[in-house]
Design a protein around this motif. Structure first.
Motif, mmCIF file in Angstrom:
data_model
loop_
_atom_site.group_PDB
_atom_site.id
_atom_site.type_symbol
_atom_site.label_atom_id
_atom_site.label_comp_id
_atom_site.label_asym_id
_atom_site.label_seq_id
_atom_site.Cartn_x
_atom_site.Cartn_y
_atom_site.Cartn_z
ATOM 1 N N MET A 1 -10.928 -78.090 17.794
ATOM 2 C CA MET A 1 -12.262 -77.813 18.162
ATOM 3 C C MET A 1 -13.328 -77.748 17.315
ATOM 4 N N PHE A 2 -13.124 -76.771 16.238
ATOM 5 C CA PHE A 2 -13.396 -75.681 15.772
ATOM 6 C C PHE A 2 -14.364 -76.972 13.816
ATOM 7 N N VAL A 3 -15.269 -77.291 14.213
ATOM 8 C CA VAL A 3 -16.218 -78.510 12.540
ATOM 9 C C VAL A 3 -15.990 -78.085 11.787
ATOM 10 N N ASP A 4 -16.408 -76.057 12.116
ATOM 11 C CA ASP A 4 -16.030 -75.565 10.579
ATOM 12 C C ASP A 4 -15.081 -74.159 10.408
ATOM 13 N N TRP A 5 -13.808 -75.618 10.962
ATOM 14 C CA TRP A 5 -12.906 -73.820 10.999
ATOM 15 C C TRP A 5 -12.312 -72.446 9.709
ATOM 16 N N GLN A 6 -12.673 -73.537 8.812
ATOM 17 C CA GLN A 6 -12.500 -72.690 7.507
ATOM 18 C C GLN A 6 -13.379 -71.320 7.594
ATOM 19 N N THR A 7 -14.582 -71.585 7.703
ATOM 20 C CA THR A 7 -15.784 -70.508 7.585
ATOM 21 C C THR A 7 -15.079 -69.413 9.139
ATOM 22 N N LEU A 8 -15.389 -69.944 9.912
ATOM 23 C CA LEU A 8 -15.339 -69.457 11.273
ATOM 24 C C LEU A 8 -14.115 -68.395 11.047
ATOM 25 N N THR A 9 -13.098 -69.076 10.377
ATOM 26 C CA THR A 9 -11.237 -68.206 10.116
ATOM 27 C C THR A 9 -11.812 -67.079 9.133
ATOM 28 N N ALA A 10 -11.839 -67.251 8.151
ATOM 29 C CA ALA A 10 -12.088 -66.108 7.326
ATOM 30 C C ALA A 10 -12.890 -65.137 7.749
ATOM 31 N N ALA A 11 -14.069 -65.996 9.187
ATOM 32 C CA ALA A 11 -15.411 -64.508 9.227
ATOM 33 C C ALA A 11 -13.809 -63.645 10.464
ATOM 34 N N LEU A 12 -13.761 -64.116 11.089
ATOM 35 C CA LEU A 12 -12.416 -62.676 11.485
ATOM 36 C C LEU A 12 -11.754 -62.655 11.052
ATOM 37 N N ILE B 1 0.708 -58.775 11.335
ATOM 38 C CA ILE B 1 0.367 -59.723 9.916
ATOM 39 C C ILE B 1 2.044 -61.103 9.524
ATOM 40 N N ALA B 2 3.447 -59.775 9.755
ATOM 41 C CA ALA B 2 4.583 -60.774 8.981
ATOM 42 C C ALA B 2 4.945 -61.713 10.148
ATOM 43 N N GLU B 3 4.824 -62.062 10.936
ATOM 44 C CA GLU B 3 4.762 -63.446 12.215
ATOM 45 C C GLU B 3 3.734 -64.627 11.878
ATOM 46 N N MET B 4 2.582 -63.717 11.176
ATOM 47 C CA MET B 4 1.833 -64.988 10.790
ATOM 48 C C MET B 4 1.599 -65.490 9.803
ATOM 49 N N THR B 5 2.433 -64.867 8.602
ATOM 50 C CA THR B 5 3.000 -65.015 7.278
ATOM 51 C C THR B 5 3.351 -65.903 7.261
ATOM 52 N N GLU B 6 4.833 -66.098 7.995
ATOM 53 C CA GLU B 6 6.037 -66.659 8.267
ATOM 54 C C GLU B 6 5.471 -67.896 8.582
ATOM 55 N N LYS B 7 4.657 -67.703 9.689
ATOM 56 C CA LYS B 7 4.363 -69.398 10.320
ATOM 57 C C LYS B 7 3.671 -70.006 9.764
ATOM 58 N N SER B 8 2.787 -69.574 9.460
ATOM 59 C CA SER B 8 1.347 -70.693 8.859
ATOM 60 C C SER B 8 1.157 -69.811 7.379
ATOM 61 N N PRO B 9 1.042 -70.716 5.964
ATOM 62 C CA PRO B 9 0.628 -70.480 5.160
ATOM 63 C C PRO B 9 -0.488 -70.833 4.216
ATOM 64 N N GLU B 10 -1.512 -70.773 5.389
ATOM 65 C CA GLU B 10 -2.965 -70.535 5.602
ATOM 66 C C GLU B 10 -3.133 -69.149 6.310
ATOM 67 N N PHE B 11 -2.882 -68.514 7.100
ATOM 68 C CA PHE B 11 -3.087 -67.768 7.342
ATOM 69 C C PHE B 11 -2.789 -66.612 5.870
ATOM 70 N N ALA B 12 -1.250 -66.959 5.314
ATOM 71 C CA ALA B 12 -0.505 -65.890 4.197
ATOM 72 C C ALA B 12 -1.792 -65.678 3.361
ATOM 73 N N ALA B 13 -2.049 -67.420 2.754
ATOM 74 C CA ALA B 13 -3.339 -67.331 1.279
ATOM 75 C C ALA B 13 -4.448 -66.617 1.458
ATOM 76 N N MET B 14 -5.106 -66.868 3.427
ATOM 77 C CA MET B 14 -5.561 -66.447 3.119
ATOM 78 C C MET B 14 -6.063 -64.865 4.050
ATOM 79 N N TRP B 15 -5.236 -64.561 3.655
ATOM 80 C CA TRP B 15 -5.209 -62.254 3.896
ATOM 81 C C TRP B 15 -4.379 -62.156 3.146
ATOM 82 N N GLU B 16 -4.125 -62.088 1.726
ATOM 83 C CA GLU B 16 -4.095 -62.263 0.348
ATOM 84 C C GLU B 16 -5.717 -62.266 -0.210
ATOM 85 N N ASP B 17 -5.879 -63.158 0.338
ATOM 86 C CA ASP B 17 -7.412 -63.296 -0.494
ATOM 87 C C ASP B 17 -7.861 -62.039 0.589
ATOM 88 N N TYR B 18 -8.205 -61.759 0.621
ATOM 89 C CA TYR B 18 -8.440 -59.458 1.051
ATOM 90 C C TYR B 18 -10.056 -59.867 1.875
#
Length: 284
Positions: free
Chosen positions: A172-183, A204-221
């Motif tokens: 549903m979210f047109v600019d998912w990347q920007t929104l997710t980074a902000a949240l 965080i461990a669960e999300m890192t395992e289930k979503s490579p995108e979350f893992a990468a964005m979380w590592e970006d800090y």
């Protein structure tokens, strides 16, 4: 609260800022930087730019138990070119006593006055979340816009989980990347204020395992405390909705937040949201 946990998080934060800053951006004299094996600044360069010793900075980045003065924090913030929110984050991690933690109830309950307020906004989707970004209560239009939130103990109540794990919700979210980074930046702030809560590490461990995108964005800090997250939704029933999200902390010691979504006044989002509200009312 574990001081060791705060020191480890401080070291992680400093390391990410050191590696994301290029020698050129730091103002170092021109050299053959292309021969470097790692990106960013070296520890000795940070120490020299901040006017502190290399062993001392290394110990700080490794999470060792050392005292840090405001002068040193200011020097590091200057070297890393931290913004206002990142400077605050650095100071809280260096000395958790700077943060007046908000006491939270063991059982998250939404007060009757907040529940009443939600229902007085029939044309604005609105909900209440806690410091873990779990949705606790919502009005009928929030249900119509964002879909069912599930039971109290369901992961579907978590805003971060929904954005990464639910395909239909994410679409549903047109600019998912920007929104997710902000949240995620906001979630990082919440995490740093509740390092003693094991829920965060497990989530965080669960999300890192289930979503490579979350893992990468979380590592970006990313660190953000913005109270507005403009969102454009391609809603399956209402069509395109341009919404501004105002996030307001509830000043009652609960650690809760009120989220109110207001439609754009110029592009027809108001009318489309009104039609959706009417459909929702008639379907009851």
């Amino acid at each position: 609260m574990s001081d060791h946990t705060h020191r480890q998080e401080l070291g992680r934060f400093l390391r990410t800022r050191r590696l994301r800053l290029s020698p050129e951006e730091a103002g170092l004299p021109p050299n053959d930087f292309t021969k470097r094996r790692t990106k960013g600044l070296r520890r000795e360069e940070v120490a020299a730019l901040a006017g502190i010793s290399l062993p001392w900075y290394t110990s700080l980045e490794q999470g060792k138990d050392i005292n840090v003065s405001d002068q040193v924090l200011d020097s590091l913030a200057r070297v890393f070119r931290l913004n206002r929110e990142e400077r605050h984050h650095l100071r809280v991690l260096a000395d958790p006593r700077r943060l007046a933690l908000i006491p939270e109830n063991n059982v998250p309950e939404v007060s009757s006055s907040l529940g009443f307020l939600l229902n007085q906004m029939p044309l604005c989707p609105a909900y209440i979340s806690d410091s873990r970004m779990n949705v606790l209560a919502w009005n009928s239009l929030a249900f119509a816009v964002f879909g069912p939130f599930g039971t109290m103990d369901s992961r579907e109540r978590n805003i971060i989980w929904r954005l990464f794990i639910l395909p239909d919700y994410r679409a549903m979210f047109v600019d998912w990347q920007t929104l997710t980074a902000a949240l995620l930046g906001h979630f990082r702030v919440m995490y740093s204020q509740h390092l003693e809560d094991p829920w965060y590490a497990e989530f965080i461990a669960e999300m890192t395992e289930k979503s490579p995108e979350f893992a990468a964005m979380w590592e970006d800090y990313e660190v953000r405390c913005a109270s507005r997250h403009p969102q454009t939704l391609a809603h399956p029933e209402a069509g395109l909705l341009n919404l501004s999200n105002l996030v307001m902390p509830v000043q009652d010691g609960s650690g809760q937040f009120l989220h109110v979504y207001t439609p754009d006044s110029d592009d027809g989002s108001i009318e489309r949201l009104e039609r959706l509200a009417l459909q929702t009312k008639e379907a009851r």
